[in-house]
Design an enzyme around this catalytic site. Structure first.
Site, PDB file in Angstrom:
ATOM      1  N   GLY A  13       0.997  -1.351  -0.091  1.00 13.19           N
ATOM      2  CA  GLY A  13      -0.298   0.084   0.040  1.00 13.19           C
ATOM      3  C   GLY A  13       0.946   1.392  -0.032  1.00 13.19           C
ATOM      4  N   GLY A  17      -1.125   7.387   1.247  1.00 19.61           N
ATOM      5  CA  GLY A  17      -1.526   7.640   2.696  1.00 19.61           C
ATOM      6  C   GLY A  17      -0.377   6.485   3.555  1.00 19.61           C
ATOM      7  N   ASP A  52      -0.808  -6.677  -7.595  1.00 21.71           N
ATOM      8  CA  ASP A  52      -1.690  -6.617  -7.021  1.00 21.71           C
ATOM      9  C   ASP A  52      -1.968  -8.008  -5.921  1.00 21.71           C
ATOM     10  OD1 ASP A  52      -4.691  -7.185  -6.513  1.00 21.71           O
ATOM     11  OD2 ASP A  52      -4.381  -6.217  -8.902  1.00 21.71           O
ATOM     12  N   GLY A  78      -4.983  -1.658   1.417  1.00 14.86           N
ATOM     13  CA  GLY A  78      -6.318  -2.357   1.730  1.00 14.86           C
ATOM     14  C   GLY A  78      -7.056  -1.389   0.523  1.00 14.86           C
ATOM     15  N   TYR A 158     -16.130  -3.408   4.794  1.00 11.33           N
ATOM     16  CA  TYR A 158     -14.852  -2.929   4.961  1.00 11.33           C
ATOM     17  C   TYR A 158     -14.994  -4.109   6.853  1.00 11.33           C
ATOM     18  CZ  TYR A 158     -11.385   0.292   6.667  1.00 11.33           C
ATOM     19  OH  TYR A 158     -10.028   0.280   7.349  1.00 11.33           O
TER      20      TYR A 158
HETATM   21  N1  LIG Z   1      -7.342   6.739   6.569  1.00  7.27           N
HETATM   22  C1  LIG Z   1      -8.476   6.175   7.430  1.00  7.27           C
HETATM   23  O1  LIG Z   1      -9.101   6.743   8.324  1.00  7.27           O
HETATM   24  C2  LIG Z   1      -8.062   4.596   8.166  1.00  7.27           C
HETATM   25  C3  LIG Z   1      -8.462   3.658   9.876  1.00  7.27           C
HETATM   26  C4  LIG Z   1      -8.027   2.767   9.636  1.00  7.27           C
HETATM   27  C5  LIG Z   1      -6.953   1.194   8.810  1.00  7.27           C
HETATM   28  N2  LIG Z   1      -7.044   1.910   7.909  1.00  7.27           N
HETATM   29  C6  LIG Z   1      -6.157   0.930   6.935  1.00  7.27           C
HETATM   30  O2  LIG Z   1      -5.409   1.930   6.881  1.00  7.27           O
HETATM   31  C7  LIG Z   1      -4.857   1.190   5.361  1.00  7.27           C
HETATM   32  C8  LIG Z   1      -4.157   1.704   4.376  1.00  7.27           C
HETATM   33  O3  LIG Z   1      -4.936   2.916   4.633  1.00  7.27           O
HETATM   34  P1  LIG Z   1      -4.655   4.628   3.585  1.00  7.27           P
HETATM   35  O4  LIG Z   1      -5.541   5.255   4.397  1.00  7.27           O
HETATM   36  O5  LIG Z   1      -3.324   4.643   3.526  1.00  7.27           O
HETATM   37  O6  LIG Z   1      -5.238   4.629   2.491  1.00  7.27           O
HETATM   38  P2  LIG Z   1      -4.686   5.044   0.935  1.00  7.27           P
HETATM   39  O7  LIG Z   1      -5.978   4.018  -0.020  1.00  7.27           O
HETATM   40  O8  LIG Z   1      -4.592   5.727   1.094  1.00  7.27           O
HETATM   41  O9  LIG Z   1      -4.387   3.106   0.894  1.00  7.27           O
HETATM   42  C9  LIG Z   1      -4.356   2.475   0.605  1.00  7.27           C
HETATM   43  C10 LIG Z   1      -3.319   1.764  -0.675  1.00  7.27           C
HETATM   44  O10 LIG Z   1      -3.305   0.640  -0.956  1.00  7.27           O
HETATM   45  C11 LIG Z   1      -2.952   0.348  -2.262  1.00  7.27           C
HETATM   46  N3  LIG Z   1      -4.108  -1.357  -2.825  1.00  7.27           N
HETATM   47  C12 LIG Z   1      -5.179  -1.291  -2.544  1.00  7.27           C
HETATM   48  N4  LIG Z   1      -5.730  -2.518  -3.321  1.00  7.27           N
HETATM   49  C13 LIG Z   1      -4.743  -3.680  -3.603  1.00  7.27           C
HETATM   50  C14 LIG Z   1      -4.306  -4.556  -3.948  1.00  7.27           C
HETATM   51  N5  LIG Z   1      -5.195  -5.151  -4.776  1.00  7.27           N
HETATM   52  N6  LIG Z   1      -2.618  -4.585  -4.036  1.00  7.27           N
HETATM   53  C15 LIG Z   1      -1.772  -3.420  -3.842  1.00  7.27           C
HETATM   54  N7  LIG Z   1      -2.248  -2.641  -3.322  1.00  7.27           N
HETATM   55  C16 LIG Z   1      -3.315  -2.347  -3.397  1.00  7.27           C
HETATM   56  C17 LIG Z   1      -3.779   1.365  -3.143  1.00  7.27           C
HETATM   57  O11 LIG Z   1      -2.723   1.629  -4.074  1.00  7.27           O
HETATM   58  C18 LIG Z   1      -3.223   2.068  -1.639  1.00  7.27           C
HETATM   59  O12 LIG Z   1      -1.985   2.586  -2.455  1.00  7.27           O
HETATM   60  C19 LIG Z   1      -5.883  -0.181   4.751  1.00  7.27           C
HETATM   61  O13 LIG Z   1      -5.948  -1.155   5.444  1.00  7.27           O
HETATM   62  C20 LIG Z   1      -6.269   1.009   5.841  1.00  7.27           C
HETATM   63  O14 LIG Z   1      -8.405   0.374   5.513  1.00  7.27           O
HETATM   64  C21 LIG Z   1      -7.088   3.313   7.133  1.00  7.27           C
END
Ligand SMILES: NC(=O)c1ccc[n+]([C@@H]2O[C@H](COP(=O)([O-])OP(=O)(O)OC[C@H]3O[C@@H](n4cnc5c(N)ncnc54)[C@H](O)[C@@H]3O)[C@@H](O)[C@H]2O)c1
Length: 263
Positions: A13, A17, A52, A78, A158
């Site tokens: 990821g 983020g 992926d 995610g 989710y």
């Molecule tokens: N941002 C929030 O509020 C929050 C809160 C709780 C938990 N989380 C968790 O933190 C983690 C990171 O979230 P984030 O906020 O950085 O989100 P984000 O959307 O900024 O980043 C997620 C990354 O995962 C990558 N990704 C998605 N599907 C994929 C796949 N099939 N193969 C490889 N890469 C893939 C995306 O391309 C993206 O770069 C996630 O697991 C999310 O559930 C986030």
């Protein structure tokens, strides 16, 4: 700062983020970073492998392209749930688990796995039977069939994915596959964090839920609030922490616990 000096840290990821900030900070803490994402990052901290993790073939291909010694795996990639329950469980749970299990021969003894769960997985106890039944399915199943068999509605995708991830984290910590190599498996559960996924949560969960979570603790988190905790769990300083879920949420889980249990 040399907390991770000499370690090879794999971060999924990494294009956005929390993953992007985790990779950047890991490099600043002395690690060699390998970033993984389905999308090319704008700027890569360390090396980058495009992959992926939503399918078994994608996970197998990724593992084959990785070096033979990795110290820590940060499972950050995610989906928000806005693409449906099957797609979400495929990435957030089955893909993540397949990568973790398949990577064991390349993870050094005493290494670490850190799973990005969420406060959204809080309901794992209330939904224990469903979670245990799905986590009990080995390998990388037909996820659409699993969703159908367990009546997981799209809007639940989710939270259910994070409930599964938490339950599996607790199990994996004492699962022979990891334990015999001294590999620790922990989770970090953020509250709402200002990243691109938060806008999608607003669509999936509704503004009211997101805003009330933020109001409880005064502000949303930042990726920079989460990354240091993920990397501490990767470090040798966390060598006696295994099977833990660390809330990184400004006190949100404590506040929900107080309400739930009336203290
Ligand atoms: N941002 C929030 O509020 C929050 C809160 C709780 C938990 N989380 C968790 O933190 C983690 C990171 O979230 P984030 O906020 O950085 O989100 P984000 O959307 O900024 O980043 C997620 C990354 O995962 C990558 N990704 C998605 N599907 C994929 C796949 N099939 N193969 C490889 N890469 C893939 C995306 O391309 C993206 O770069 C996630 O697991 C999310 O559930 C986030």
């Amino acid at each position: 700062m040399t907390m991770l000096f000499g370690k090879i840290v794999l971060v999924t990821g990494v294009a956005s983020g929390i993953g992007a900030r985790t990779a950047e900070l890991a490099g600043q803490l002395g690690a060699d970073v390998i970033g993984v994402d389905v999308r090319e990052p704008a700027t890569a901290a360390g090396s980058f492998v495009k992959a992926d993790i939503s399918t078994k073939a994608g996970v197998d291909d990724l593992i084959a392209r990785l070096p033979h010694r990795i110290d820590a795996l940060c499972n950050v990639a995610g989906l928000s749930g806005n693409t449906g329950a099957a797609a979400t469980l495929a990435v957030n749970f089955f893909g993540l688990r397949a990568l973790s299990e398949g990577l064991v021969p390349k993870l050094r003894e005493g290494g670490a796995i850190v799973n990005l769960a969420s406060i959204a997985g809080y309901g794992w106890r209330a939904h224990l039977n469903r979670a245990a039944s799905i986590v009990g399915i080995e390998g990388f199943p037909d996820v659409a069939q699993v969703v159908c068999d367990h009546a997981v509605r799209n809007e639940e995708g989710y939270p259910v994915s994070k409930e599964l991830l938490l339950l599996w984290t607790f199990r994996a910590a004492h699962q022979d596959l990891f334990k015999r190599r001294g590999i620790r498996v922990n989770a970090v559960s953020p509250g709402p964090v200002e990243t691109p996924i938060l806008k999608q949560f607003r669509t999936v969960l509704g503004d009211a839920r997101v805003d009330s979570d933020i109001a409880r603790v005064g502000r949303a988190g930042t990726a920079g609030d989460i990354a240091p905790v993920v990397l501490f769990l990767c470090s040798d300083g966390a060598r006696w922490i295994n099977g833990a879920n660390v809330p990184v949420d400004g006190g949100l889980e404590a506040s929900i616990n107080a309400e739930m249990f009336g203290f």
